[in-house]
Design a protein around this motif. Structure first.
Motif, PDB file in Angstrom:
ATOM      1  N   THR A  43      30.161  49.451  20.055  1.00 43.19           N
ATOM      2  CA  THR A  43      30.808  48.741  21.147  1.00 43.19           C
ATOM      3  C   THR A  43      30.952  49.668  22.351  1.00 43.19           C
ATOM      4  N   ALA A  44      31.225  49.100  23.485  1.00 44.87           N
ATOM      5  CA  ALA A  44      31.503  49.858  24.695  1.00 44.87           C
ATOM      6  C   ALA A  44      32.930  49.528  25.127  1.00 44.87           C
ATOM      7  N   PRO A  45      33.737  50.536  25.502  1.00 44.54           N
ATOM      8  CA  PRO A  45      35.121  50.256  25.872  1.00 44.54           C
ATOM      9  C   PRO A  45      35.225  49.585  27.242  1.00 44.54           C
ATOM     10  N   PHE A  46      36.205  48.713  27.356  1.00 40.69           N
ATOM     11  CA  PHE A  46      36.502  48.038  28.611  1.00 40.69           C
ATOM     12  C   PHE A  46      37.930  48.386  28.993  1.00 40.69           C
ATOM     13  N   SER A  47      38.272  48.269  30.261  1.00 40.63           N
ATOM     14  CA  SER A  47      39.662  48.422  30.670  1.00 40.63           C
ATOM     15  C   SER A  47      39.982  47.381  31.733  1.00 40.63           C
ATOM     16  N   LYS A  48      41.236  47.006  31.765  1.00 35.10           N
ATOM     17  CA  LYS A  48      41.740  46.077  32.769  1.00 35.10           C
ATOM     18  C   LYS A  48      43.096  46.565  33.228  1.00 35.10           C
ATOM     19  N   GLN A 103      58.303  44.131  30.190  1.00 35.62           N
ATOM     20  CA  GLN A 103      57.845  43.095  31.115  1.00 35.62           C
ATOM     21  C   GLN A 103      57.956  43.582  32.556  1.00 35.62           C
ATOM     22  N   GLY A 104      56.923  43.326  33.342  1.00 32.66           N
ATOM     23  CA  GLY A 104      56.920  43.672  34.765  1.00 32.66           C
ATOM     24  C   GLY A 104      56.230  44.978  35.096  1.00 32.66           C
ATOM     25  N   GLN A 105      55.876  45.779  34.092  1.00 27.65           N
ATOM     26  CA  GLN A 105      55.192  47.041  34.349  1.00 27.65           C
ATOM     27  C   GLN A 105      53.734  46.791  34.731  1.00 27.65           C
ATOM     28  N   THR A 106      53.215  47.648  35.600  1.00 25.42           N
ATOM     29  CA  THR A 106      51.790  47.644  35.900  1.00 25.42           C
ATOM     30  C   THR A 106      51.145  48.617  34.930  1.00 25.42           C
ATOM     31  N   ILE A 107      50.175  48.125  34.168  1.00 25.17           N
ATOM     32  CA  ILE A 107      49.546  48.938  33.132  1.00 25.17           C
ATOM     33  C   ILE A 107      48.030  48.787  33.182  1.00 25.17           C
ATOM     34  N   GLU A 108      47.367  49.746  32.564  1.00 22.28           N
ATOM     35  CA  GLU A 108      45.926  49.638  32.317  1.00 22.28           C
ATOM     36  C   GLU A 108      45.755  49.666  30.818  1.00 22.28           C
ATOM     37  N   VAL A 109      44.968  48.739  30.293  1.00 25.58           N
ATOM     38  CA  VAL A 109      44.729  48.657  28.856  1.00 25.58           C
ATOM     39  C   VAL A 109      43.240  48.832  28.586  1.00 25.58           C
ATOM     40  N   TRP A 110      42.932  49.430  27.427  1.00 22.24           N
ATOM     41  CA  TRP A 110      41.549  49.603  26.984  1.00 22.24           C
ATOM     42  C   TRP A 110      41.349  48.834  25.690  1.00 22.24           C
ATOM     43  N   PHE A 111      40.214  48.185  25.588  1.00 18.05           N
ATOM     44  CA  PHE A 111      39.879  47.396  24.403  1.00 18.05           C
ATOM     45  C   PHE A 111      38.376  47.415  24.228  1.00 18.05           C
ATOM     46  N   ASP A 112      37.925  47.149  23.006  1.00 15.60           N
ATOM     47  CA  ASP A 112      36.495  47.176  22.716  1.00 15.60           C
ATOM     48  C   ASP A 112      35.827  45.826  22.866  1.00 15.60           C
ATOM     49  N   GLU A 113      36.592  44.781  22.677  1.00 16.21           N
ATOM     50  CA  GLU A 113      36.002  43.449  22.655  1.00 16.21           C
ATOM     51  C   GLU A 113      36.946  42.462  23.326  1.00 16.21           C
ATOM     52  N   LEU A 114      36.412  41.638  24.183  1.00 21.45           N
ATOM     53  CA  LEU A 114      37.169  40.578  24.833  1.00 21.45           C
ATOM     54  C   LEU A 114      36.674  39.258  24.262  1.00 21.45           C
ATOM     55  N   GLN A 115      37.536  38.597  23.497  1.00 26.38           N
ATOM     56  CA  GLN A 115      37.143  37.342  22.867  1.00 26.38           C
ATOM     57  C   GLN A 115      37.059  36.248  23.927  1.00 26.38           C
ATOM     58  N   PHE A 118      40.129  30.800  25.933  1.00 30.26           N
ATOM     59  CA  PHE A 118      40.700  30.460  27.233  1.00 30.26           C
ATOM     60  C   PHE A 118      42.205  30.370  27.114  1.00 30.26           C
ATOM     61  N   PRO A 119      42.969  31.360  27.574  1.00 31.00           N
ATOM     62  CA  PRO A 119      42.539  32.600  28.221  1.00 31.00           C
ATOM     63  C   PRO A 119      41.942  33.582  27.216  1.00 31.00           C
ATOM     64  N   PRO A 120      41.207  34.587  27.719  1.00 37.18           N
ATOM     65  CA  PRO A 120      40.582  35.552  26.824  1.00 37.18           C
ATOM     66  C   PRO A 120      41.626  36.358  26.052  1.00 37.18           C
ATOM     67  N   LYS A 121      41.216  36.881  24.880  1.00 32.94           N
ATOM     68  CA  LYS A 121      42.091  37.671  24.023  1.00 32.94           C
ATOM     69  C   LYS A 121      41.439  39.016  23.736  1.00 32.94           C
ATOM     70  N   ALA A 122      42.292  40.041  23.579  1.00 37.57           N
ATOM     71  CA  ALA A 122      41.782  41.380  23.280  1.00 37.57           C
ATOM     72  C   ALA A 122      42.786  42.137  22.433  1.00 37.57           C
ATOM     73  N   THR A 123      42.264  43.011  21.579  1.00 43.19           N
ATOM     74  CA  THR A 123      43.108  43.932  20.818  1.00 43.19           C
ATOM     75  C   THR A 123      43.117  45.253  21.565  1.00 43.19           C
ATOM     76  N   VAL A 124      44.289  45.658  22.017  1.00 40.26           N
ATOM     77  CA  VAL A 124      44.432  46.863  22.834  1.00 40.26           C
ATOM     78  C   VAL A 124      44.299  48.106  21.960  1.00 40.26           C
ATOM     79  N   LYS A 125      43.424  49.023  22.379  1.00 36.50           N
ATOM     80  CA  LYS A 125      43.219  50.287  21.672  1.00 36.50           C
ATOM     81  C   LYS A 125      44.122  51.381  22.233  1.00 36.50           C
ATOM     82  N   LYS A 126      44.366  51.350  23.548  1.00 38.26           N
ATOM     83  CA  LYS A 126      45.301  52.276  24.182  1.00 38.26           C
ATOM     84  C   LYS A 126      45.713  51.676  25.518  1.00 38.26           C
TER      85      LYS A 126
END
Length: 133
Positions: A43-48, A103-115, A118-126
Motif C-alpha cells: 500500500t501507499a500511505p495517504f494523509s489528510k 473535538q475542534g482540533q486541526t489534525i493531520e491523519v495518515w492511513f493506508d486505505e480509504l474505503q 459515502f462518506p469515505p472511511k479510513a483506519t488511522v495509522k498515525k
C-alpha cells in the motif's frame, strides 16, 4: 502454407512476450511500503488535514478547508454526516492512542486505505495535532 504458419507462430510469440513484460511491470512493488498488519499487502500511505468534527463512537474529520459552525456542536452524528457528507472522512482510531485528541482540533491523519463509501472511511495509522481549538 508453411510460411503462413511460421508468421502466425512468430506473431503469437511476440504477443505473449509483450504480455509477460507488461505483467511483470504491473507487479513491481517499487515506491510502496508494506502494510504492518498484512505483510503481503502493498500500500501507499495517504494523509489528510482537517478539523476533528466529532470524537466518540464515530470519529469524523472535516476536510477540504471547511469550518464547522458553532451550532454544529449540538447536532447528532447522523445529522453532521448528512450536512458535511462531501467533506468528511469517518475515521477508525482503534489503531492509535487517541487520548490527546479532542473535538475542534486541526489534525493531520495518515492511513493506508480509504474505503469508497459515502462518506469515505479510513483506519488511522498515525496523527499529528496541528492546532488546538
Amino acid at each position: 502454407m508453411i510460411q503462413l504458419k511460421f508468421k502466425n507462430t512468430k506473431y503469437f510469440r511476440l504477443v505473449i512476450l509483450i504480455f509477460l513484460i507488461l505483467l511483470v511491470a504491473c507487479h513491481s512493488p517499487k515506491g510502496h511500503i508494506k502494510d504492518s498488519d498484512n505483510k503481503n499487502k502493498i500500500t501507499a500511505p495517504f494523509s489528510k488535514k482537517g478539523i476533528l468534527l466529532r470524537k466518540g463512537e464515530t470519529n469524523l474529520l472535516l476536510i477540504n478547508n471547511k469550518t464547522p459552525l458553532k451550532s454544529d456542536d449540538s447536532l447528532k452524528t447522523h445529522l453532521l454526516i448528512e450536512k458535511y457528507k462531501n467533506n468528511l472522512i469517518v475515521m477508525d482510531l482503534t489503531k492509535v492512542d487517541s487520548k490527546e485528541l479532542s473535538q475542534g482540533q486541526t489534525i493531520e491523519v495518515w492511513f493506508d486505505e480509504l474505503q469508497e463509501s459515502f462518506p469515505p472511511k479510513a483506519t488511522v495509522k498515525k496523527y499529528h495535532i496541528m492546532m488546538d481549538k
